[in-house]
Design an enzyme around this catalytic site. Structure first.
Site, mmCIF file in Angstrom:
data_model
loop_
_atom_site.group_PDB
_atom_site.id
_atom_site.type_symbol
_atom_site.label_atom_id
_atom_site.label_comp_id
_atom_site.label_asym_id
_atom_site.label_seq_id
_atom_site.Cartn_x
_atom_site.Cartn_y
_atom_site.Cartn_z
ATOM 1 N N LYS A 165 53.061 0.026 21.342
ATOM 2 C CA LYS A 165 53.210 1.105 20.365
ATOM 3 C C LYS A 165 53.898 0.606 19.096
ATOM 4 C CE LYS A 165 51.100 4.550 22.189
ATOM 5 N NZ LYS A 165 49.928 5.115 21.485
ATOM 6 N N GLY B 120 42.135 13.826 26.560
ATOM 7 C CA GLY B 120 43.425 13.739 27.211
ATOM 8 C C GLY B 120 44.257 14.988 27.020
ATOM 9 N N PHE B 121 45.464 14.941 27.510
ATOM 10 C CA PHE B 121 46.373 16.095 27.477
ATOM 11 C C PHE B 121 46.633 16.568 26.047
ATOM 12 C CE2 PHE B 121 51.195 16.887 27.465
ATOM 13 C CZ PHE B 121 51.042 18.266 27.476
ATOM 14 N N TYR C 248 54.305 -1.290 27.360
ATOM 15 C CA TYR C 248 53.799 -0.085 26.692
ATOM 16 C C TYR C 248 54.518 0.144 25.366
ATOM 17 C CZ TYR C 248 53.192 4.845 25.578
ATOM 18 O OH TYR C 248 52.936 6.023 24.919
#
Length: 343
Positions: A179, A11-12, A175
């Site tokens: 987390k 990923g980034f 989301y």
């Protein structure tokens, strides 16, 4: 030389972390499932950059490309393991074959709006996947863990900046809730099994390789091409935009901190301590590109927080975190990279 596992290393943020660890002389194991959240070819490019491979890639199809990618990077001090954190057997097989000194857990389904549309998938990947990883760490005696959390856990915070000591009991998206759950599980495994933990709350990271669905990437592409840009809200919402190099520095420093200390469980903000409004963000991109945006106003979207800004005093105190890249400089760096890639 140590061996570190980076989940979500295609990923980034993960690809930048892999590259930094390799540059520092370590061995890297990247676990990534190359999900279809966005085009797998972008992740392949991330891995090639992360592994320091700049040669062209002869694209075929997804299966052939990923098989060839594994071969290319595994010839270096880098092991690519195409696996899913939802698969405990894959994690066990990996940790049985490797002696891992620490794990940087970045793999997750990201994004506020998609989580509202598909909350059960977010629970499955972000919560159950993280539980699988923690269980694998317990079974295989891995005791050093850095995990990505998010500024989203603060919700619609009434004051700024956000501090780690504040209660975060009212997430406004699935989301954010996942987390928060990861933070709680991290403490449980620290308490029960002595895993040393740094939970890092990232604040709107941007830079080369950023996901295509995120605002800065999307706005630069649309303004550069002359297409219309959709602006949600009145432009007054703001974010603590953090350049990727500063975030990676924070991650590496946090890793060193948990390695050098025992009985660690810390939640730490990684931001800049500043904030940039949506209007200012668009204006800065316009100035960097030398082009005006064609804007289309739309109502605010459900689940988005209004403002984020990090109190970074704890990160500075614990491990000397000090962001250096201003927003204007970061946008210039990003645009230069973007135009170089598009040529």
């Amino acid at each position: 030389m140590k061996t570190y596992c980076v989940t979500g290393g295609a990923g980034f943020i993960g690809s930048h972390v892999c590259r930094r660890l390799l540059e520092e002389g370590h061995r890297v194991i990247n676990i990534d499932n190359f999900s279809e959240f966005y085009d797998y070819r972008l992740k392949v490019a991330n891995v090639l950059r992360g592994a320091g491979l700049s040669a062209g890639f002869d694209w075929k199809d997804r299966e052939q490309d990923l098989r060839r990618l594994e071969t290319m990077v595994n010839e270096r001090q880098y092991r690519l393991c195409i696996a899913d954190i939802r698969d405990p057997h894959a994690l066990d097989a990996l940790f049985q074959s490797e002696q891992v000194d620490g794990i940087i857990h970045l793999a997750a389904l990201a994004g506020v709006r998609p989580s509202i549309e598909n909350p059960l998938l977010y629970e499955e990947v972000n919560v159950r996947g993280t539980m699988n990883l923690l269980e694998a760490m317990r079974r295989h005696g891995i005791r050093k863990w850095v995990c990505a959390s998010s500024s989203s856990v603060y919700g619609n915070h009434p004051d700024s900046p956000c501090s780690e000591s504040e209660a975060v009991d009212k997430p406004i998206s699935p989301y954010a809730a996942t987390k928060k759950a990861c933070e709680e599980m991290g403490f449980t495994y620290h308490h029960l099994y002595g895993i040393d933990v740094a939970m890092l709350r990232f604040f709107t990271v941007y830079g080369p390789g950023q996901r295509p669905d995120l605002a800065i990437n999307k706005f630069i592409r649309l303004i550069e091409s002359g297409d219309e840009v959709t602006l949600y809200g009145d432009g007054s919402t703001s974010r603590d935009y953090t350049y990727i190099d500063d975030t990676v520095n924070g991650i590496i420093r946090a890793l060193a901190y948990v390695e050098q200390h025992e009985q660690v469980y810390e939640i730490v903000n990684l931001g800049t301590g500043g904030t940039v409004s949506l209007h200012t963000m668009v204006k800065t991109i316009e100035e960097g590109l030398g082009k005006r945006a064609r804007l289309k106003a739309m109502p605010e979207q459900v689940g988005d927080v209004n403002h984020t800004m990090a109190n970074i005093a704890k990160a500075a105190e614990l491990f000397g975190y000090a962001p250096k890249i201003s927003f204007a400089d970061g946008i210039r760096k990003y645009i230069n990279w973007y135009r170089g890639v598009m040529q």
